[in-house]
Design an enzyme around this catalytic site. Structure first.
Site, PDB file in Angstrom:
ATOM      1  N   GLY A 189      13.572   7.403 111.034  1.00 13.32           N
ATOM      2  CA  GLY A 189      14.166   8.581 111.655  1.00 13.32           C
ATOM      3  C   GLY A 189      15.500   8.887 111.010  1.00 13.32           C
ATOM      4  CD  GLN A 233      21.406   8.840 111.063  1.00 11.62           C
ATOM      5  OE1 GLN A 233      20.315   9.260 111.442  1.00 11.62           O
ATOM      6  NE2 GLN A 233      21.559   7.596 110.630  1.00 11.62           N
ATOM      7  CB  CYS A 256      21.643   2.801 112.634  1.00  7.82           C
ATOM      8  SG  CYS A 256      22.184   4.512 112.527  1.00  7.82           S
ATOM      9  CG  LEU A 257      18.586   5.015 107.455  1.00 10.41           C
ATOM     10  CD1 LEU A 257      17.966   6.318 106.972  1.00 10.41           C
ATOM     11  CD2 LEU A 257      18.249   3.884 106.490  1.00 10.41           C
ATOM     12  CG  HIS A 262      18.055   5.167 116.805  1.00  8.13           C
ATOM     13  ND1 HIS A 262      18.484   3.861 116.639  1.00  8.13           N
ATOM     14  CD2 HIS A 262      18.665   5.896 115.826  1.00  8.13           C
ATOM     15  CE1 HIS A 262      19.317   3.827 115.596  1.00  8.13           C
ATOM     16  NE2 HIS A 262      19.444   5.046 115.086  1.00  8.13           N
ATOM     17  CD  GLU A 263      16.949   8.982 114.376  1.00  3.35           C
ATOM     18  OE1 GLU A 263      18.036   9.499 114.061  1.00  3.35           O
ATOM     19  OE2 GLU A 263      16.576   7.870 113.936  1.00  3.35           O
ATOM     20  CG  HIS A 284      22.085   9.229 115.270  1.00  4.81           C
ATOM     21  ND1 HIS A 284      23.237   8.632 114.801  1.00  4.81           N
ATOM     22  CD2 HIS A 284      21.070   8.426 114.894  1.00  4.81           C
ATOM     23  CE1 HIS A 284      22.922   7.511 114.173  1.00  4.81           C
ATOM     24  NE2 HIS A 284      21.616   7.353 114.216  1.00  4.81           N
TER      25      HIS A 284
HETATM   26 CO    CO Z   1      20.567   5.777 113.499  1.00  2.00          CO
END
Ligand code: CO
Length: 165
Positions: free
Chosen positions: A47, A52, A89-90, A131-132, A135
């Protein structure tokens, strides 16, 4: 040509901003979605949310293994159950946090074609969605860490923050 996006790292203020709802889905939003999907696959993520990549809009992309999804203006209308799973998480590379989240959710969103979608999500897709969606609220997995975990992450987070500058 799909523009190449840079993943913003922990410490970048855009990750803490509340993303604005998307009022109109035009070719620029669709182009952004394509670029976000490319960045998600390139970084082997499941995701990726617009903040991000530095864009504070309510858009994220996801792929739980069943193919890519574009989610715009998401809303969680109902939640049930609770399950604790380790997440990465990226934007916070090298850090994993056990996060307790609802097991299943009922959601509404708009897709890249402007269609209104209603779905019941479980398992990995529910997890990615939550999760997204975090963000888009400026929330990150480290916010779920215990004080003891935060102390362990401190050094690593300082290193990531340096890279973010
Ligand atoms: Co993330």
């Amino acid at each position: 040509m799909i523009p190449k996006l840079t993943i913003r790292l922990y410490g970048d203020p855009v990750l803490r901003k509340k993303a604005a709802p998307v009022s109109h889905i035009s070719s620029s939003e669709r182009m952004l979605i394509k670029a976000m999907m490319a960045a998600m696959y390139e970084n082997k993520g499941v995701g990726l949310a617009a903040p991000q990549v530095g864009i504070s809009q309510q858009i994220f992309v996801a792929d739980d293994g069943e193919g890519p999804l574009a989610i715009i203006n998401p809303k969680i209308v109902k939640k049930a159950g609770s399950i604790k799973i380790e997440e990465g998480c990226l934007s916070i590379p090298g850090i994993q946090v056990k996060v307790s989240r609802p097991k299943e959710i009922w959601v509404q969103y708009t897709d890249q074609n402007g269609d209104k979608i209603e779905r019941h999500l479980t398992e990995l897709l529910a997890r990615i969605f939550l999760h997204e969606n975090d963000h888009l609220q400026g929330k990150l997995i480290i916010d779920y860490a215990t004080l003891a975990q935060k102390a362990i992450f401190r050094k690593k987070l300082i290193e990531i923050k340096k890279l973010a500058k």
